[in-house]
Design a protein around this motif. Structure first.
Motif, PDB file in Angstrom:
ATOM      1  N   VAL A   1       0.985  -1.225   0.056  1.00 50.73           N
ATOM      2  CA  VAL A   1      -0.050  -0.041   0.060  1.00 50.73           C
ATOM      3  C   VAL A   1       0.863   1.253   0.043  1.00 50.73           C
ATOM      4  CG1 VAL A   1      -1.690   1.160   1.110  1.00 50.73           C
ATOM      5  CG2 VAL A   1      -1.842  -1.224   1.451  1.00 50.73           C
ATOM      6  N   LEU A   2       0.724   2.070  -0.876  1.00 52.79           N
ATOM      7  CA  LEU A   2       1.256   3.473  -0.923  1.00 52.79           C
ATOM      8  C   LEU A   2       0.585   4.497  -0.408  1.00 52.79           C
ATOM      9  CD1 LEU A   2       3.868   4.875  -2.173  1.00 52.79           C
ATOM     10  CD2 LEU A   2       2.627   5.287  -4.147  1.00 52.79           C
ATOM     11  N   LEU A   3       1.243   4.968   0.812  1.00 51.02           N
ATOM     12  CA  LEU A   3       0.514   6.327   1.347  1.00 51.02           C
ATOM     13  C   LEU A   3       1.362   7.454   1.113  1.00 51.02           C
ATOM     14  CD1 LEU A   3       0.136   3.633   3.596  1.00 51.02           C
ATOM     15  CD2 LEU A   3      -1.383   5.413   4.504  1.00 51.02           C
ATOM     16  N   ASP A   4       0.451   8.615   1.205  1.00 46.66           N
ATOM     17  CA  ASP A   4       1.154  10.085   1.091  1.00 46.66           C
ATOM     18  C   ASP A   4       0.503  10.649   2.014  1.00 46.66           C
ATOM     19  OD1 ASP A   4       2.734  11.965   0.918  1.00 46.66           O
ATOM     20  OD2 ASP A   4       2.220  12.496  -1.328  1.00 46.66           O
ATOM     21  N   GLY A   5       1.115  11.518   2.935  1.00 43.55           N
ATOM     22  CA  GLY A   5       0.112  12.197   3.925  1.00 43.55           C
ATOM     23  C   GLY A   5      -1.086  11.676   4.626  1.00 43.55           C
ATOM     24  N   GLY A   6      -0.757  10.212   4.916  1.00 46.95           N
ATOM     25  CA  GLY A   6      -1.795   9.555   5.697  1.00 46.95           C
ATOM     26  C   GLY A   6      -2.910   8.976   4.857  1.00 46.95           C
ATOM     27  N   GLN A   7      -2.817   9.005   3.459  1.00 43.40           N
ATOM     28  CA  GLN A   7      -3.886   8.561   2.574  1.00 43.40           C
ATOM     29  C   GLN A   7      -3.468   7.823   1.827  1.00 43.40           C
ATOM     30  OE1 GLN A   7      -7.214  10.359   2.600  1.00 43.40           O
ATOM     31  NE2 GLN A   7      -6.314  11.260   4.231  1.00 43.40           N
ATOM     32  N   THR A   8      -4.137   6.602   1.262  1.00 46.79           N
ATOM     33  CA  THR A   8      -3.706   5.581   0.366  1.00 46.79           C
ATOM     34  C   THR A   8      -3.935   6.304  -0.998  1.00 46.79           C
ATOM     35  OG1 THR A   8      -4.589   3.962   1.848  1.00 46.79           O
ATOM     36  CG2 THR A   8      -4.459   3.363  -0.549  1.00 46.79           C
ATOM     37  N   ILE A   9      -2.751   5.958  -1.842  1.00 45.83           N
ATOM     38  CA  ILE A   9      -2.686   6.429  -3.104  1.00 45.83           C
ATOM     39  C   ILE A   9      -2.891   5.127  -4.049  1.00 45.83           C
ATOM     40  CG2 ILE A   9      -0.903   7.265  -4.783  1.00 45.83           C
ATOM     41  CD1 ILE A   9       0.210   8.944  -2.866  1.00 45.83           C
ATOM     42  N   ASP A  10      -2.156   4.149  -3.762  1.00 38.24           N
ATOM     43  CA  ASP A  10      -2.320   3.013  -4.498  1.00 38.24           C
ATOM     44  C   ASP A  10      -2.276   1.633  -3.657  1.00 38.24           C
ATOM     45  OD1 ASP A  10      -2.603   1.349  -6.731  1.00 38.24           O
ATOM     46  OD2 ASP A  10      -0.670   2.031  -7.650  1.00 38.24           O
ATOM     47  N   THR A  11      -2.808   0.267  -4.173  1.00 42.42           N
ATOM     48  CA  THR A  11      -2.774  -0.822  -3.423  1.00 42.42           C
ATOM     49  C   THR A  11      -2.134  -1.852  -4.503  1.00 42.42           C
ATOM     50  OG1 THR A  11      -4.591  -0.220  -1.853  1.00 42.42           O
ATOM     51  CG2 THR A  11      -3.837  -2.454  -2.026  1.00 42.42           C
ATOM     52  N   ILE A  12      -1.380  -2.576  -4.142  1.00 39.06           N
ATOM     53  CA  ILE A  12      -0.749  -3.465  -5.301  1.00 39.06           C
ATOM     54  C   ILE A  12      -0.799  -4.769  -4.496  1.00 39.06           C
ATOM     55  CG2 ILE A  12       1.336  -4.084  -6.463  1.00 39.06           C
ATOM     56  CD1 ILE A  12       2.197  -0.992  -6.156  1.00 39.06           C
ATOM     57  N   VAL A  13      -1.613  -5.696  -5.151  1.00 39.83           N
ATOM     58  CA  VAL A  13      -1.802  -7.026  -4.555  1.00 39.83           C
ATOM     59  C   VAL A  13      -0.914  -8.098  -5.299  1.00 39.83           C
ATOM     60  CG1 VAL A  13      -3.538  -8.821  -4.120  1.00 39.83           C
ATOM     61  CG2 VAL A  13      -4.109  -6.680  -3.947  1.00 39.83           C
ATOM     62  N   GLY A  14      -0.300  -8.883  -4.460  1.00 38.97           N
ATOM     63  CA  GLY A  14       0.758  -9.905  -5.296  1.00 38.97           C
ATOM     64  C   GLY A  14       1.954  -9.234  -5.314  1.00 38.97           C
ATOM     65  N   ALA A  15       2.971 -10.170  -5.923  1.00 40.52           N
ATOM     66  CA  ALA A  15       4.647 -10.021  -6.104  1.00 40.52           C
ATOM     67  C   ALA A  15       4.550  -9.238  -7.415  1.00 40.52           C
ATOM     68  CB  ALA A  15       5.261 -11.178  -5.638  1.00 40.52           C
ATOM     69  N   LEU A  16       5.310  -8.212  -7.728  1.00 49.17           N
ATOM     70  CA  LEU A  16       5.643  -7.682  -9.160  1.00 49.17           C
ATOM     71  C   LEU A  16       7.094  -7.813  -9.135  1.00 49.17           C
ATOM     72  CD1 LEU A  16       3.616  -4.545  -9.618  1.00 49.17           C
ATOM     73  CD2 LEU A  16       2.698  -6.786 -10.200  1.00 49.17           C
ATOM     74  N   PRO A  17       7.352  -8.026 -10.309  1.00 48.51           N
ATOM     75  CA  PRO A  17       8.811  -7.883 -10.531  1.00 48.51           C
ATOM     76  C   PRO A  17       9.407  -6.344 -10.303  1.00 48.51           C
ATOM     77  CG  PRO A  17       7.910  -8.864 -12.711  1.00 48.51           C
ATOM     78  CD  PRO A  17       6.604  -8.312 -11.631  1.00 48.51           C
ATOM     79  N   LYS A  18      10.840  -6.340  -9.901  1.00 51.29           N
ATOM     80  CA  LYS A  18      11.078  -4.845  -9.641  1.00 51.29           C
ATOM     81  C   LYS A  18      10.980  -3.832 -10.382  1.00 51.29           C
ATOM     82  CE  LYS A  18      15.290  -2.258  -8.175  1.00 51.29           C
ATOM     83  NZ  LYS A  18      16.771  -2.203  -8.247  1.00 51.29           N
ATOM     84  N   GLN A  19      11.382  -3.992 -11.729  1.00 48.05           N
ATOM     85  CA  GLN A  19      10.849  -2.978 -12.879  1.00 48.05           C
ATOM     86  C   GLN A  19       9.541  -2.515 -12.810  1.00 48.05           C
ATOM     87  OE1 GLN A  19      13.227  -0.654 -13.734  1.00 48.05           O
ATOM     88  NE2 GLN A  19      14.757  -1.964 -12.956  1.00 48.05           N
ATOM     89  N   GLU A  20       8.728  -3.585 -12.799  1.00 53.87           N
ATOM     90  CA  GLU A  20       7.238  -3.202 -12.772  1.00 53.87           C
ATOM     91  C   GLU A  20       6.835  -2.412 -11.439  1.00 53.87           C
ATOM     92  OE1 GLU A  20       3.375  -5.930 -13.669  1.00 53.87           O
ATOM     93  OE2 GLU A  20       5.292  -6.733 -14.405  1.00 53.87           O
ATOM     94  N   LEU A  21       7.199  -3.016 -10.470  1.00 53.30           N
ATOM     95  CA  LEU A  21       6.937  -2.263  -9.205  1.00 53.30           C
ATOM     96  C   LEU A  21       7.385  -0.776  -9.006  1.00 53.30           C
ATOM     97  CD1 LEU A  21       5.694  -2.345  -6.264  1.00 53.30           C
ATOM     98  CD2 LEU A  21       7.688  -3.465  -5.570  1.00 53.30           C
TER      99      LEU A  21
END
Ligand SMILES: [Zn+2]
Length: 150
Positions: free
Chosen positions: A121-141
């Motif tokens: 889960v990517l957060l900024d200023g306490g707010q969720t910006i994105d949620t990524i489920v599962g394992a992604l390869p490094k470049q994609e992530l």
């Protein structure tokens, strides 16, 4: 990658562009002129957080934070771990990476509605910006998260 980072002043919340070379220093906010120090974003490695430290380390973070919800028995989580270690170095001063053990921090899993792991889960200023489920390869992530940065 940009040689500057965008940090949020803890006092007035306005964002300041700071050279990455200044990560070990104290900076003065361009708007409210309060000094704040950058030690909380200069580690370049992942940080374990729990329910008691989450507010200070994640919700009040002065840069975006990627939270890894994982558990010791989860195979795909072990695949993601070295990727996150490498990204923590790449993103030193720009994105903080923290790890939440879901077995030990069930109320945090509930807060973010975690259904399966790994979930990032990517957060900024306490707010969720994105949620990524599962394992992604490094470049994609990396490109997915950097797509949210200025
Ligand atoms: Zn300020």
């Amino acid at each position: 990658m940009n040689e500057k980072t965008l940090v949020r002043c803890p006092t007035c919340k306005s964002r300041n562009r700071v050279p990455l070379s200044k990560l070990d220093a104290t900076v003065r906010c361009g708007r409210c002129h309060e000094d704040f120090d950058l030690s909380s974003i200069s580690q370049g490695k992942t940080i374990a957080v729990d329910e008691s430290s989450f507010n200070v380390i994640v919700d009040q973070s002065i840069i975006p934070t990627l939270v890894d919800f994982w558990a010791p028995w989860c195979g795909p989580c072990r695949t993601v771990a070295p990727v996150l270690d490498a990204l923590a170095q790449d993103w030193r001063g720009r994105v903080k990476i923290v790890k939440v053990n879901t077995d030990e921090n069930r109320s945090l899993s509930a807060r973010f509605g975690i259904q399966g792991i790994p979930t990032l889960v990517l957060l900024d200023g306490g707010q969720t910006i994105d949620t990524i489920v599962g394992a992604l390869p490094k470049q994609e992530l990396k490109s997915r998260v950097e797509g949210h940065l200025d």
